[in-house]
Design an enzyme around this catalytic site. Structure first.
Site, mmCIF file in Angstrom:
data_model
loop_
_atom_site.group_PDB
_atom_site.id
_atom_site.type_symbol
_atom_site.label_atom_id
_atom_site.label_comp_id
_atom_site.label_asym_id
_atom_site.label_seq_id
_atom_site.Cartn_x
_atom_site.Cartn_y
_atom_site.Cartn_z
ATOM 1 N N LYS A 33 0.247 1.571 -9.444
ATOM 2 C CA LYS A 33 -0.918 2.432 -9.398
ATOM 3 C C LYS A 33 -0.550 3.858 -8.991
ATOM 4 C CE LYS A 33 -3.085 2.411 -5.760
ATOM 5 N NZ LYS A 33 -3.849 2.247 -4.528
ATOM 6 N N THR A 34 0.241 3.953 -7.945
ATOM 7 C CA THR A 34 0.625 5.276 -7.471
ATOM 8 C C THR A 34 1.458 5.993 -8.524
ATOM 9 O OG1 THR A 34 0.703 4.314 -5.274
ATOM 10 C CG2 THR A 34 1.615 6.509 -5.518
ATOM 11 N N ASP A 225 -8.304 7.971 -5.864
ATOM 12 C CA ASP A 225 -7.543 6.750 -5.595
ATOM 13 C C ASP A 225 -8.426 5.793 -4.788
ATOM 14 O OD1 ASP A 225 -5.464 5.021 -5.434
ATOM 15 O OD2 ASP A 225 -4.358 6.119 -3.890
ATOM 16 N N GLU A 226 -8.146 4.512 -4.822
ATOM 17 C CA GLU A 226 -8.884 3.527 -4.033
ATOM 18 C C GLU A 226 -10.395 3.671 -4.205
ATOM 19 O OE1 GLU A 226 -7.029 1.331 -2.795
ATOM 20 O OE2 GLU A 226 -5.309 2.166 -1.698
ATOM 21 N N GLN A 256 -9.110 -5.522 -3.680
ATOM 22 C CA GLN A 256 -8.578 -4.953 -2.441
ATOM 23 C C GLN A 256 -9.607 -4.114 -1.699
ATOM 24 O OE1 GLN A 256 -4.386 -3.547 -2.535
ATOM 25 N NE2 GLN A 256 -4.542 -3.930 -4.722
ATOM 26 N N ARG A 614 1.514 -7.374 0.008
ATOM 27 C CA ARG A 614 2.398 -6.321 0.517
ATOM 28 C C ARG A 614 3.855 -6.716 0.341
ATOM 29 N NH1 ARG A 614 -0.112 -2.973 -0.824
ATOM 30 N NH2 ARG A 614 -1.430 -4.604 -1.617
#
Length: 757
Positions: A33-34, A225-226, A256, A614
DNA sequence: CTCTTCCAGCTTTTT
DNA sequence: GCTGGAAGAG
């Protein structure tokens, strides 16, 4: 030039190349994603879009910094640092400082952190002579915050029948009054709280269309983002800004979403299609981070949630180790085992310490882990908890700085008017506050006009007050001339803070002095960098950013090879080779407050999903069978989340065989000191079955002997005797399946059979 | 007004 | 187990 073809998969490339029009990127955990966001921005820049026309909003400062760094490596530092990239709060506080006058604030307005807000609420509750047991600062702030995030201002709050009714039902009808005064005093103090930064931005854009237009034109491209974690207030800001050109790209993962407790609306991402018809959808489903075991285990968890966007994340990485579950006799032993495992893995597999993370649900769990690591000489760094900027001595010095810049800052003034001791006690401050309330002015204004209100304080006190006022005024003058560092240094010296701390030779005292030194270093660094780069190096500029800083923002270089300790919340967006998820216990994870409502439980489950994903290679989950909680021993059960993972991905966990009904009935709750799970004797009293679908919650004081009650943990039972008074009232209850227990009624969540019709 | 001591409440998570 | 506030003595 950026090589999109080779470094991105097809879906990622789509998301990067389609720069025009609305784009929704659904990005599973670890799906790059980043990378997509940074490449998209780099792509825009390489197309010739000026950096200052790109607005990129992240959820944490850390994420913003990380992205900036990565973009800088693609397009160069100069270009990257001109981007409007940061958290919602930091970006819009910048804009608000420019536009403050339109809203009746000055550009030097102070930002209250949550502690300041709570203190203010405390003081208002006192002023209104309300019961502070009923109006707890935390609760009240939560209500106000919720209101603000839904753009409900104080006046609208009072007028909303629904909200007023809810407060009345909660027996807290005065929250609306508190809100009113809270807002009033914030205004008087030239202060915004965290939520104001977003609320006032909305008000600005609503009431000043020409200003909105200015920013609509300024930002040609918007990236968020998010997105699943945005609240209504944030959502609306974005929507307004993107209205003209609609070059908006939002990235998120509904699986998430873990911030609904602070107003995040998962719907925002679900409704994107309605807000921007003709949008482009990109789904990133391939996980590049984790082993297939981890990805599949995580999927087996999240599939239990009802509310979600259908997607199937998969991994083409190796299968990897199974997820290990370790049981410990106590919280201490849990720490010991984790430390031992980290040591063992680091030896056997040549892993570096920075390849490990220990994740927990609550910050309180960190201490015991720290102790265990320290005993084994394993280096660690810890995030969250009492952050640097929340330490008393730091807040004290910052309060001086704040008051120097904004004399109306009430919380800052109250904090330091008598620190270091200068003979101005609570009585005096209360008197000043009374006068201030009467004249609808700030305490500082009263301080400046003492002669106009004779008789309020004695001559001796007045002299002390005047001395304090002159001290601050001197600082204000100084701040106009000198840079931030010189000013701060002089303040630390002449205010007496440094002298006061020097009298304390205890380790704590020494550490406090070191903290002050560290803050001074930070200011120095700011001043020098600002000066070198031709930016303003004065105190107000330094203070601007400080309120929005958190610990996570001060990564030190010496922190590079250490085990990371953090809450799962703050681990979002990060990845580690080996992840230990500790405290896998009922009432801890899921948190006890969350176990009772399905929506909250789903959020806990998403949190667990975040924790699992993670990890790149190994996940170890641990639970303890005894634990200290608030100084009491509790006997936790292993978390239901362990059993929710498909057992083929687990090792070391024996899944207890329970009947279906039993599993449904068991809603584990708090284990009180009285309720040790002992061998349950068979009941010799007949207890009728309880229809669990028709339960009605009751409060402890309606319990009488002979009553049939239902307890979430123990099931149906009959009340035998009562003893104790008031909050200490206890009931001896005979449970059908668990034998006799003594329940503290203050704690026990009890139900009775409701009406059957 | 200040200092000390004692007690209550707390623990979800963060900008 | 810690913190912040209350209460009481000097």
């Amino acid at each position: 030039m950026v090589d999109f073809i080779n470094e991105l998969n097809e879906n990622q490339r789509e998301a990067v190349v389609n720069t025009e029009g609305p784009t929704l990127v659904i990005a599973g955990a670890g799906s790059g994603k980043t990378r997509v966001l940074t490449y998209r921005i780099a792509n825009l820049l390489s197309k010739g879009v000026p950096a200052y026309r790109i607005l990129a909003l992240t959820f944490t400062n850390k994420a913003a910094r990380e992205m900036q760094k990565r973009i800088a490596t693609l397009v160069g530092q100069g270009n990257a640092s001109n981007l409007w990239m940061g958290t919602f709060h930091s970006i819009f506080s910048k804009i608000l400082r420019v536009e403050a006058e339109h809203l009746g604030y000055t550009s030097n307005f102070t930002i209250y952190d949550s502690q300041d807000s709570k203190n203010l609420i405390k003081s208002i509750v006192k002023d209104l002579r309300l019961d502070d047991k009923v109006y707890k600062p935390n609760d009240v702030l939560g209500r106000i915050s919720m209101a603000k995030n839904n753009l409900v201002v104080a006046q609208a709050y009072a007028q909303s029948a629904k909200i007023v009714a809810a407060d009345q039902a909660a027996k807290k009808p005065m929250i609306t009054e508190i809100y009113k005064y809270y807002q009033l005093r914030c205004r008087q103090s030239d202060v915004m709280d965290f939520d104001d930064l977003l609320l006032q931005t909305n008000i600005l854009f609503r009431d000043f269309p020409e200003i909105l237009e200015k920013y609509q034109k300024k930002f040609d491209y918007i990236l968020v983002d998010e997105y699943q974690d945005t609240n209504y207030s944030q959502y609306l800001i974005i929507k307004k800004l993107a209205e003209q050109h609609k070059n908006i790209c939002v990235v998120g993962d509904d699986a998430q979403s873990i911030y609904s407790f602070r107003g995040a609306r998962i719907e925002n991402i679900l409704n994107f299609r309605n807000d921007y018809p003709g949008y482009k959808l990109c789904k990133l489903e391939q996980n590049y981070r984790s082993t297939t075991t981890i990805v599949d285990a995580a999927n087996s968890i999240i599939s239990r949630n009802k509310e979600q966007i259908p997607k199937k994340t998969f991994s083409e990485n190796e299968e990897g180790d199974k997820i290990r579950v370790m049981k410990a006799m106590s919280d201490k032993e849990e720490g010991f085992q984790v430390a031992q495992e980290i040591f063992r893995i680091s030896q056997n597999e040549q892993a570096e310490f920075n390849d490990f993370a220990i994740l927990y649900r609550t910050n309180a769990q960190s201490r015991i882990m720290e102790e265990a690591l320290r005993k084994r000489n394993i280096p660690y760094k810890i995030y969250g908890g009492l952050s640097f900027y929340q330490r008393k001595e730091i807040k004290d010095l910052l309060a001086y700085l704040r008051l120097t810049v904004n004399q109306n800052d009430e919380e800052a003034l109250k904090r330091i008017i008598n620190y270091p001791k200068r003979g101005i006690g609570d009585t005096t401050v209360d008197k000043l506050k009374e006068v201030a309330l009467k004249y609808n002015a700030s305490i500082w204004t009263v301080l400046c006009n003492l002669n106009k209100v004779p008789g309020v304080v004695s001559a001796a006190t007045a002299a002390k007050l005047t001395h304090f006022r002159q001290l601050i005024e001197g600082f204000t003058e100084l701040a106009k001339e000198e840079n931030a560092y010189d000013t701060t240094y002089r303040i630390a010296k002449t205010s007496g803070i440094i002298d006061d701390l020097s009298t304390d030779d205890t380790p704590e005292g020494v550490s406090r002095k070191e903290n002050i030194q560290e803050l001074l270093n930070a200011v120095k660094d700011f001043s020098e960098t600002a000066y070198n780069e031709g930016r303003d190096d004065k105190l107000p500029s330094f203070l601007e950013g400080v309120a929005l800083l958190t610990d996570q923002d001060s990564e030190k270089p010496e922190d590079n090879n250490k085990v990371t300790l953090m809450t799962i919340h703050s681990a979002k967006g990060l990845e580690f080779e080996n992840v230990f998820i500790v405290g896998m216990e009922e009432d801890l994870f899921p948190a006890q407050q969350s176990a009772y409502t399905p929506a909250a439980l789903e959020e806990e489950r998403r949190l667990f999903y975040v924790a699992l994903t993670r990890a790149e290679k190994k996940v170890v989950m641990t639970y303890a069978t005894t634990r200290y909680k608030n100084g009491n021993v509790v006997y936790p059960q292993p978390s239901r989340f362990i059993a929710e993972i498909d057992p083929v991905y687990l090792e070391g966990f024996f899944t207890p065989t329970r009947s279906r009904e039993d599993r449904q009935l068991q809603v584990p709750g708090r284990v009180t000191r009285m309720a040790k799970p002992t061998l349950s004797p068979q009941p010799n009293v007949e207890i009728p079955d309880v229809d669990t679908s028709r339960l009605q919650a009751i409060s402890g004081d309606t319990v009488v002997p002979g009553m049939i009650i239902y307890h979430p943990n123990f099931g149906a039972g009959k009340v035998i005797t009562l003893d104790g008074l008031g909050v200490n009232k206890k009931a001896k209850v005979l449970f059908a399946k668990h034998g006799q227990k003594v329940l503290l009624l203050k704690f026990a969540k009890l139900y009775v059979q409701g009406d059957t019709n």
